[in-house]
Motif scaffolding. Structure first.
Motif, short mmCIF file in Angstrom:
data_model
loop_
_atom_site.label_atom_id
_atom_site.label_comp_id
_atom_site.label_asym_id
_atom_site.label_seq_id
_atom_site.Cartn_x
_atom_site.Cartn_y
_atom_site.Cartn_z
N GLY A 54 -25.54 -40.03 -35.53
CA GLY A 54 -26.84 -40.54 -35.92
C GLY A 54 -27.98 -39.99 -35.10
N LYS A 55 -27.69 -39.45 -33.92
CA LYS A 55 -28.72 -38.81 -33.11
C LYS A 55 -28.12 -37.59 -32.44
CE LYS A 55 -27.82 -41.79 -29.11
NZ LYS A 55 -28.43 -42.71 -28.12
N PRO A 56 -28.94 -36.58 -32.14
CA PRO A 56 -28.40 -35.33 -31.57
C PRO A 56 -27.78 -35.56 -30.19
CG PRO A 56 -30.66 -35.05 -32.33
CD PRO A 56 -30.40 -36.51 -32.35
N VAL A 57 -26.56 -35.13 -30.06
CA VAL A 57 -25.84 -35.14 -28.78
C VAL A 57 -25.22 -33.76 -28.60
CG1 VAL A 57 -24.00 -36.17 -27.41
CG2 VAL A 57 -25.34 -37.60 -28.96
N TYR A 58 -25.55 -33.12 -27.49
CA TYR A 58 -25.08 -31.73 -27.30
C TYR A 58 -23.69 -31.73 -26.69
CZ TYR A 58 -25.12 -26.77 -26.37
OH TYR A 58 -24.81 -25.43 -26.37
N ARG A 59 -22.74 -31.14 -27.43
CA ARG A 59 -21.37 -30.95 -26.94
C ARG A 59 -21.03 -29.47 -27.08
NH1 ARG A 59 -20.71 -35.59 -30.30
NH2 ARG A 59 -20.46 -37.51 -29.06
N ALA A 60 -20.47 -28.92 -26.02
CA ALA A 60 -20.25 -27.46 -25.99
C ALA A 60 -19.29 -27.03 -27.10
CB ALA A 60 -19.70 -27.04 -24.62
N LEU A 61 -18.22 -27.78 -27.35
CA LEU A 61 -17.22 -27.36 -28.33
C LEU A 61 -17.82 -27.36 -29.74
CD1 LEU A 61 -14.27 -26.48 -28.17
CD2 LEU A 61 -13.61 -28.81 -28.80
N VAL A 62 -18.56 -28.42 -30.07
CA VAL A 62 -19.20 -28.47 -31.39
C VAL A 62 -20.27 -27.41 -31.52
CG1 VAL A 62 -20.53 -29.93 -32.96
CG2 VAL A 62 -18.67 -30.92 -31.61
N ALA A 63 -21.02 -27.20 -30.46
CA ALA A 63 -22.07 -26.18 -30.50
C ALA A 63 -21.49 -24.79 -30.71
CB ALA A 63 -22.88 -26.22 -29.20
N GLN A 64 -20.39 -24.52 -30.05
CA GLN A 64 -19.75 -23.22 -30.22
C GLN A 64 -19.26 -23.06 -31.66
OE1 GLN A 64 -19.60 -20.82 -28.00
NE2 GLN A 64 -18.34 -19.39 -29.18
N TRP A 65 -18.68 -24.10 -32.24
CA TRP A 65 -18.20 -24.03 -33.62
C TRP A 65 -19.35 -23.79 -34.58
CZ3 TRP A 65 -19.30 -27.49 -37.66
CH2 TRP A 65 -18.60 -27.24 -38.84
N LYS A 66 -20.46 -24.52 -34.38
CA LYS A 66 -21.61 -24.34 -35.27
C LYS A 66 -22.19 -22.93 -35.16
CE LYS A 66 -23.37 -29.00 -36.01
NZ LYS A 66 -24.58 -29.85 -36.03
N ALA A 67 -22.24 -22.42 -33.95
CA ALA A 67 -22.76 -21.06 -33.76
C ALA A 67 -21.87 -20.03 -34.44
CB ALA A 67 -22.90 -20.76 -32.27
N GLN A 68 -20.55 -20.22 -34.33
CA GLN A 68 -19.62 -19.29 -34.97
C GLN A 68 -19.73 -19.36 -36.49
OE1 GLN A 68 -16.17 -19.43 -31.45
NE2 GLN A 68 -15.71 -20.13 -33.51
N GLN A 69 -19.88 -20.57 -37.03
CA GLN A 69 -20.01 -20.71 -38.47
C GLN A 69 -21.30 -20.05 -38.97
OE1 GLN A 69 -16.69 -21.62 -38.95
NE2 GLN A 69 -17.62 -22.57 -40.75
N ALA A 70 -22.38 -20.23 -38.22
CA ALA A 70 -23.66 -19.65 -38.63
C ALA A 70 -23.68 -18.14 -38.48
CB ALA A 70 -24.79 -20.27 -37.81
N ALA A 71 -22.88 -17.63 -37.56
CA ALA A 71 -22.87 -16.18 -37.31
C ALA A 71 -22.08 -15.42 -38.35
CB ALA A 71 -22.31 -15.89 -35.92
#
Length: 470
Positions: free
Chosen positions: A130-147
């Protein structure tokens, strides 16, 4: 004031990240760095299990990576240039943000621009709660998907090219009048790697390289009708490409459903070959063929675990055939893991048969034996002790180091074709074939026969006063 559903608030948080909603990854897959490390280890020749354990993933995950990619690295193994944030940097960002460190201070500590950190926190933060929380594992996955930059396979977008490739790869075998030959009724394709001794559907079976080069001949002016053989292999091996059906791998000559890394195929355990029995340790006199008594050996393999041993003397080219009958109980009792080999050419049966053949010769004519790296001669130490014949093993994948034996095996295939049951021939039958081969004149012997040259060697040993060396 109208109440806002929790689901809507979550969607708004995703919208503020300036990125379309992504499916929940569950437990996000390991980073690209881990996957690159995995495929580098696969290329070095280790097993999938060993590579998975080394990079810290479970063996089912490693096996799935290897199987879905067809044994081919689906990503580039080159290290990133450093332009984009690495997983280690994302872990550092997550730790600093959890400590309440500001964006500019985070940027200063990891050596990045504040705008880079701001965009990273906005785009790749986890919004499921419900609110942005920065987690390294999720961030890495999102970056890989977007790339990812998915590109439609050429065979998928060009139907004419796809039909040409399929027709040359899996087209039916035709008679001169154009009618199709159905061939044998092949079993259903199970996706297993390289089926052994099974009927396969008869197909045109051009290789991908032949198809790739033939396109230039058939369509010299049409640049759209071009594709590399590697692209065809990838369409066959890699799941998800969708251009060619995986079942078409059965039309390849090998029938492999997975590409086997070259280093892995050369990394087979050969503990029976020690440093003192490699080819470089063989006496120099064995190389020039001037001194008799140096032999080369190998197996001719048939169906149903049948085989015939072949021994060829390097100087005279005289051939001995070793009878290897199946042992009692073969085909009657189910095989036992790590149990005795009943096929006829296990280590014990091989030693017994070779010893019986070699001890019929004078001691002076059984100095050395050069074999390939097959495990059937893993008991070579006992064989050398029983016969006085020193055993040496050729280098891996080097048949030219046993040229006389390889040439003789080619001649023997006239009598023992590939794909036939060799156990049906008796010891007397093998003796007759050896007699026929030994009485053929050879150009290398000045048109003498191997039997004549071998008889001369025996007579020279029987003459009194002739010095011989053991």
């Amino acid at each position: 004031m109208r109440a806002v559903p929790a689901g809507a608030r979550r969607q708004w948080a995703s919208d503020r990240a300036l990125r379309p909603p992504m499916r929940s990854p569950g437990r996000p897959e390991p980073s690209r760095a881990v996957q690159r490390d995995f495929w580098r280890r696969i290329a070095s020749g280790v097993t999938t299990l060993e590579a998975a354990e080394a990079v810290g993933v479970s063996w089912p995950v490693g096996s799935r990576w290897f199987r879905h990619a067809g044994g081919m690295p689906p990503i580039s193994l080159d290290e990133p240039t450093g332009r984009y944030l690495s997983f280690a940097e994302r872990e550092e960002i997550a730790l600093l943000r959890a400590q309440g460190v500001g964006v500019r201070e985070v940027a200063r500590r990891i050596g990045r621009d504040p705008g880079t950190i701001s965009r990273e926190l906005r785009r790749n933060a986890a919004t499921r709660g419900g609110k942005p929380v920065y987690r390294a594992l999720v961030a890495q996955w999102k970056a890989q998907q977007a790339a990812k930059r998915p590109k439609t396979a050429k065979l998928m977008s060009n139907g004419r090219l796809r039909k040409y490739v399929q027709d040359r790869l899996a087209g039916g075998v035709r008679r001169p009048d154009g009618t199709v030959v159905t061939g044998p009724e092949a079993p259903a394709w199970k996706g297993l790697n390289k089926p052994h001794r099974q009927d396969r559907r008869w197909a045109t079976a051009w290789s991908p390289e032949q198809i790739s080069h033939r396109l230039r001949v058939d369509f010299p002016d049409d640049e759209a009708m071009r594709i590399s053989h590697e692209a065809i292999y990838q369409s066959l091996f890699i799941q998800g490409r969708g251009a060619l059906k995986r079942e078409l791998v059965a039309c390849l000559r090998t029938g492999r459903a997975l590409r086997v890394p070259r280093a892995r195929s050369q990394n087979k355990p050969q503990g029976h070959v020690t440093a003192d029995v490699v080819l470089s340790e063989r006496p120099a006199e064995a190389a020039d063929r001037a001194v008799p008594g140096h032999w080369e050996g190998d197996l001719i393999i048939g169906t149903g675990r049948s085989a015939i041993g072949t021994l060829v003397e390097r100087s005279s080219r005289c051939t001995l055939l070793v009878h290897l009958p199946r042992l009692q109980g073969w085909g009657e009792t189910p095989p036992v893991k790590n149990g005795p080999s009943l096929g006829g050419y296990g280590a014990i049966a091989m030693n017994t048969a070779l010893t019986a053949s070699m001890t019929k010769l004078p001691q002076q004519l059984r100095k050395t034996l050069t074999w390939d790296r097959g495990k059937e001669l893993s008991g070579h130490a006992q064989f050398a002790l029983d016969t006085g014949t020193k055993v040496f093993f050729a280098d891996p994948h080097s048949p030219w180091q046993r040229p006389t034996n390889e040439n003789t095996n080619g001649l023997l295939r006239q009598y023992f074709p590939k794909g036939t049951d060799l156990s049906r021939w008796s010891d007397e039958d093998l003796e007759a074939v050896a007699l026929a081969v030994n009485n053929r004149p050879r150009k290398s012997l000045g048109w003498k026969t191997p039997a004549e040259v071998f008889a001369e060697q025996l007579s020279s040993l029987e003459q009194p006063g002739v010095a011989t060396t053991d």
